[in-house]
Design an enzyme around this catalytic site. Structure first.
Site, short mmCIF file in Angstrom:
data_model
loop_
_atom_site.label_atom_id
_atom_site.label_comp_id
_atom_site.label_asym_id
_atom_site.label_seq_id
_atom_site.Cartn_x
_atom_site.Cartn_y
_atom_site.Cartn_z
N CYS A 117 0.81 -1.22 0.00
CA CYS A 117 0.00 0.00 0.00
C CYS A 117 0.84 1.27 0.00
O CYS A 117 0.32 2.35 -0.26
CB CYS A 117 -0.96 0.00 1.18
SG CYS A 117 -2.15 -1.33 1.04
N HIS A 257 -3.58 7.09 1.95
CA HIS A 257 -3.92 5.76 1.42
C HIS A 257 -5.30 5.38 1.93
O HIS A 257 -5.63 5.63 3.11
CB HIS A 257 -2.86 4.75 1.87
CG HIS A 257 -3.25 3.33 1.60
ND1 HIS A 257 -3.61 2.89 0.35
CD2 HIS A 257 -3.38 2.25 2.44
CE1 HIS A 257 -3.92 1.60 0.42
NE2 HIS A 257 -3.79 1.20 1.67
N ASN A 287 -10.10 -0.61 -0.93
CA ASN A 287 -8.64 -0.50 -0.88
C ASN A 287 -8.08 -1.09 -2.18
O ASN A 287 -8.15 -2.30 -2.38
CB ASN A 287 -8.12 -1.25 0.35
CG ASN A 287 -6.60 -1.15 0.49
OD1 ASN A 287 -5.91 -0.69 -0.42
ND2 ASN A 287 -6.09 -1.59 1.63
N1 ACO Z 1 -18.99 -8.85 8.55
C1 ACO Z 1 -19.49 -9.05 9.78
N2 ACO Z 1 -18.71 -9.32 10.85
C2 ACO Z 1 -17.36 -9.38 10.63
C3 ACO Z 1 -16.80 -9.19 9.37
C4 ACO Z 1 -17.67 -8.92 8.30
N3 ACO Z 1 -17.23 -8.71 7.04
N4 ACO Z 1 -15.46 -9.29 9.47
C5 ACO Z 1 -15.19 -9.56 10.76
N5 ACO Z 1 -16.33 -9.62 11.45
C6 ACO Z 1 -16.52 -9.87 12.87
C7 ACO Z 1 -15.35 -10.63 13.45
O1 ACO Z 1 -15.51 -12.02 13.26
C8 ACO Z 1 -15.45 -10.23 14.91
O2 ACO Z 1 -16.43 -11.01 15.53
P1 ACO Z 1 -16.17 -11.58 17.03
O3 ACO Z 1 -16.06 -10.36 17.88
O4 ACO Z 1 -17.39 -12.40 17.27
O5 ACO Z 1 -14.90 -12.35 16.95
C9 ACO Z 1 -15.95 -8.80 14.86
O6 ACO Z 1 -16.57 -8.64 13.57
C10 ACO Z 1 -14.85 -7.77 14.99
O7 ACO Z 1 -13.80 -8.12 14.08
P2 ACO Z 1 -12.51 -7.27 14.00
O8 ACO Z 1 -11.52 -7.92 13.08
O9 ACO Z 1 -12.07 -6.95 15.38
O10 ACO Z 1 -13.08 -5.94 13.30
P3 ACO Z 1 -12.39 -4.57 13.14
O11 ACO Z 1 -13.26 -3.52 13.69
O12 ACO Z 1 -10.94 -4.59 13.56
O13 ACO Z 1 -12.39 -4.36 11.54
C11 ACO Z 1 -10.90 -4.50 9.65
C12 ACO Z 1 -11.69 -5.28 10.71
C13 ACO Z 1 -11.88 -3.72 8.82
C14 ACO Z 1 -10.14 -5.49 8.78
C15 ACO Z 1 -9.94 -3.53 10.35
O14 ACO Z 1 -9.23 -4.19 11.35
C16 ACO Z 1 -8.94 -2.88 9.41
O15 ACO Z 1 -9.29 -2.06 8.58
N6 ACO Z 1 -7.64 -3.21 9.57
C17 ACO Z 1 -6.55 -2.56 8.82
C18 ACO Z 1 -6.57 -2.84 7.36
C19 ACO Z 1 -5.37 -2.23 6.73
O16 ACO Z 1 -5.09 -1.06 6.88
N7 ACO Z 1 -4.56 -2.99 6.03
C20 ACO Z 1 -3.30 -2.46 5.55
C21 ACO Z 1 -3.29 -2.23 4.18
S1 ACO Z 1 -3.49 -3.71 3.22
C22 ACO Z 1 -2.06 -3.85 2.33
O17 ACO Z 1 -1.03 -3.39 2.68
C23 ACO Z 1 -2.15 -4.66 1.03
#
Ligand code: ACO
Length: 333
Positions: A117, A257, A287
């Site tokens: 990214c 980003h 993304n």
């Molecule tokens: N729909 C419904 N529920 C979901 C989904 C979904 N799509 N995905 C996860 N959940 C659930 C999980 O199972 C979890 O349930 P639980 O509490 O029963 O275990 C709950 O929702 C919370 O999950 P988290 O992973 O804690 O959710 P979070 O709020 O952290 O959001 C996300 C997840 C969107 C992936 C976030 O963590 C994020 O954006 N992370 C950074 C992404 C990023 O910047 N990546 C870097 C760039 S990528 C690259 O370099 C190529």
């Protein structure tokens, strides 16, 4: 008299696949909902290159051809093409080489840059150095990723995040001192186990086992990456502002980003830059990895004015991250 050559962006273009993957459609594929995706990420839909026989070079070459047409340039005028991508068409030849083939460029040196990214910022800085050297006058930097090719559409944690896109900028020497002023790039391997594509490289070549284990799909520990991304993007943006004695009022646009709306909002808050000055299009494209920043430049091009202060910031797998400070070089036509 300052003899330094300032590289500047003199044009920008993009190419987006026509097919839209909406949150509603994803909710029919995995256990999720529009409300969950929109509230946790800000994403409403993303574009997908559906044709399985077409790769990143197809999108990137369309973006570059749009750029050449816009600038009234022939492909053979391009001296350097750098493609930032983590989804090359194949391991080799490089994607930039395939772009040359598609656009008919025969006089350019061409290579890829793999920094996830932050790839566009790494490639932009490299392209700028060709201009700064004085030996090159027309450099194209294209950010392109077909993220759908490494996304597991059975994994609700990751399949909601990504889209496919390509966008390209033309770099030329600036006639004055407006242009790309400075870039800070960083790398910290603390993230190497937190986001990766495990198999398909020389350490773990493709096998029946790697395919069965789904090791050719993107993996991340989203929660931990989230925290590092916010801290990394905000800290490097603040460092750049301090280095150039810029206050939040001096910044006309922050182009972050686009990984998650909450990361963008937190970065804006920590740098004290109001959201009206922040480019946000994640709701439409998700993304798109190396393409997010040039896609924003493309969408906001007609709002920018010569001399405006623009800050670019990115964070990605590795971890690799950085910020670029530029003074925009031209007014809209
Ligand atoms: N729909 C419904 N529920 C979901 C989904 C979904 N799509 N995905 C996860 N959940 C659930 C999980 O199972 C979890 O349930 P639980 O509490 O029963 O275990 C709950 O929702 C919370 O999950 P988290 O992973 O804690 O959710 P979070 O709020 O952290 O959001 C996300 C997840 C969107 C992936 C976030 O963590 C994020 O954006 N992370 C950074 C992404 C990023 O910047 N990546 C870097 C760039 S990528 C690259 O370099 C190529």
């Amino acid at each position: 008299m300052n003899n330094q050559i300032y590289p500047c962006i003199t044009g920008v273009a993009a190419w987006l696949p026509p097919d839209r993957l909406t949150n509603e459609l994803l909710a029919s594929m995995v256990d999720t909902s529009h409300e969950w995706i929109a509230s946790r990420t800000g994403i409403e839909e993303r574009r997908i290159l559906k044709d399985k026989d077409l790769g990143t070079s197809y999108m990137a070459s369309h973006a570059v051809m749009n750029l050449l047409e816009k600038k009234g340039m022939e492909a053979d005028e391009v001296e350097v093409i750098i493609c930032a991508t983590i989804t090359p068409d194949m391991m080799f030849p490089n994607t930039a080489n395939l772009i040359c083939d598609r656009i008919g460029a025969r006089k350019a040196l061409a290579f890829d840059m793999l920094s996830a990214c932050a790839g566009f910022l790494y490639a932009l800085e490299t392209g700028c150095n060709y201009i700064r050297s004085g030996r090159y006058k027309k450099v194209i930097v294209v950010g392109a990723d077909k993220m759908s090719s490494i996304t597991d559409y059975e994994d609700r944690n990751s399949c909601i995040l990504f889209g496919d896109a390509a966008a390209a900028v033309l770099l030329e020497p600036s006639p004055d001192e407006d242009g790309i002023i400075d870039t800070i790039l960083r790398c910290d391997p603390v993230g190497k186990d937190l986001i990766y594509l495990k198999a398909g490289g020389s350490a773990r070549p493709a096998s029946l086992e790697t395919v069965q284990n789904k090791e050719h799909f993107f993996y991340q520990d989203g929660k931990r990456v989230f925290k590092y991304a916010v801290q990394g993007m905000a800290a490097v943006s603040q460092e750049m502002m301090q280095k150039h004695h810029l206050t939040n009022e001096d910044i006309d646009y922050l182009i972050p980003h686009q990984a998650n709306l909450r990361i963008i909002e937190a970065t804006a808050q920590m740098t004290n830059i109001p959201l009206e000055k922040v480019t946000i299009n994640i709701q439409k494209y998700g993304n798109t990895t190396a393409a997010t920043i040039p896609l924003c430049i493309w969408e906001w091009e007609n709002d920018f004015r010569k001399g405006q202060n623009i800050l670019l910031a990115a964070f990605g797998a590795g971890f690799v991250w950085g910020a670029t400070y530029l003074r925009w070089a031209y007014n809209p036509d």
